[in-house]
Design a protein around this motif. Structure first.
Motif, PDB file in Angstrom:
ATOM      1  N   TYR A   8      -4.517  11.406  15.699  1.00 13.73           N
ATOM      2  CA  TYR A   8      -4.808  10.054  15.222  1.00 13.73           C
ATOM      3  C   TYR A   8      -5.405  10.078  13.815  1.00 13.73           C
ATOM      4  O   TYR A   8      -5.106   9.218  12.986  1.00 13.73           O
ATOM      5  N   ILE A   9      -6.232  11.035  13.548  1.00  6.79           N
ATOM      6  CA  ILE A   9      -6.829  11.151  12.211  1.00  6.79           C
ATOM      7  C   ILE A   9      -5.746  11.438  11.177  1.00  6.79           C
ATOM      8  O   ILE A   9      -5.714  10.844  10.099  1.00  6.79           O
ATOM      9  N   GLY A  10      -4.824  12.342  11.532  1.00  6.69           N
ATOM     10  CA  GLY A  10      -3.702  12.629  10.624  1.00  6.69           C
ATOM     11  C   GLY A  10      -2.849  11.390  10.392  1.00  6.69           C
ATOM     12  O   GLY A  10      -2.408  11.114   9.272  1.00  6.69           O
ATOM     13  N   LEU A  11      -2.623  10.626  11.448  1.00  6.02           N
ATOM     14  CA  LEU A  11      -1.844   9.391  11.335  1.00  6.02           C
ATOM     15  C   LEU A  11      -2.568   8.368  10.466  1.00  6.02           C
ATOM     16  O   LEU A  11      -1.951   7.709   9.624  1.00  6.02           O
ATOM     17  N   LEU A  12      -3.881   8.255  10.654  1.00  6.11           N
ATOM     18  CA  LEU A  12      -4.662   7.317   9.849  1.00  6.11           C
ATOM     19  C   LEU A  12      -4.655   7.696   8.371  1.00  6.11           C
ATOM     20  O   LEU A  12      -4.778   6.837   7.504  1.00  6.11           O
ATOM     21  N   ILE A  13      -4.526   8.973   8.069  1.00 10.71           N
ATOM     22  CA  ILE A  13      -4.451   9.415   6.674  1.00 10.71           C
ATOM     23  C   ILE A  13      -3.049   9.181   6.115  1.00 10.71           C
ATOM     24  O   ILE A  13      -2.885   8.747   4.972  1.00 10.71           O
ATOM     25  N   GLN A  14      -2.025   9.425   6.914  1.00 11.33           N
ATOM     26  CA  GLN A  14      -0.648   9.343   6.428  1.00 11.33           C
ATOM     27  C   GLN A  14      -0.155   7.909   6.233  1.00 11.33           C
ATOM     28  O   GLN A  14       0.588   7.625   5.287  1.00 11.33           O
ATOM     29  N   VAL A  15      -0.542   6.996   7.090  1.00 13.84           N
ATOM     30  CA  VAL A  15      -0.056   5.610   7.006  1.00 13.84           C
ATOM     31  C   VAL A  15      -0.425   4.968   5.664  1.00 13.84           C
ATOM     32  O   VAL A  15       0.437   4.389   5.001  1.00 13.84           O
ATOM     33  N   PRO A  16      -1.678   5.041   5.215  1.00 11.72           N
ATOM     34  CA  PRO A  16      -1.983   4.451   3.900  1.00 11.72           C
ATOM     35  C   PRO A  16      -1.232   5.154   2.755  1.00 11.72           C
ATOM     36  O   PRO A  16      -0.799   4.500   1.793  1.00 11.72           O
ATOM     37  N   LEU A  17      -1.047   6.455   2.870  1.00  9.63           N
ATOM     38  CA  LEU A  17      -0.314   7.159   1.817  1.00  9.63           C
ATOM     39  C   LEU A  17       1.138   6.692   1.747  1.00  9.63           C
ATOM     40  O   LEU A  17       1.689   6.490   0.661  1.00  9.63           O
ATOM     41  N   VAL A  18       1.756   6.502   2.891  1.00  5.51           N
ATOM     42  CA  VAL A  18       3.123   5.989   2.929  1.00  5.51           C
ATOM     43  C   VAL A  18       3.155   4.568   2.366  1.00  5.51           C
ATOM     44  O   VAL A  18       4.053   4.210   1.603  1.00  5.51           O
TER      45      VAL A  18
END
Length: 85
Positions: A8-18
């Motif tokens: 979930y932490i990785g997802l939370l970091i990747q979504v804003p970057l995308v």
């Protein structure tokens, strides 16, 4: 449970970057299309000016030809009159 949180932490970091990448790409596309439209408008204005200049030149040339033909016709008429005498 910690591996689930890491996902979930990785997802939370990747979504804003995308999201930032998509926003950046759309901004570039918008700027590019605005510049293309501005360039196209400038070319259309230039081509319209060239077309008008060409039409004016042709009209002026046609008028000069008409004047020359009248002048030559008058001279031929005068020469014909002189030859008949």
């Amino acid at each position: 449970m910690t591996s689930g949180m890491e996902g979930y932490i990785g997802l939370l970091i990747q979504v804003p970057l995308v999201g930032i990448f998509v926003w950046f790409a759309l901004s570039l596309i918008r700027i590019f299309t605005e510049n293309i439209e501005r360039r196209d408008k400038a070319w259309q204005e230039f081509i319209e000016q060239q077309r008008k200049a060409n039409a004016d030149s042709i009209a002026h040339m046609a008028q000069r030809f008409a004047d020359e033909i009248r002048s030559i016709g008058k001279e031929v008429s005068e020469l014909r009159g002189a030859l008949e005498k």
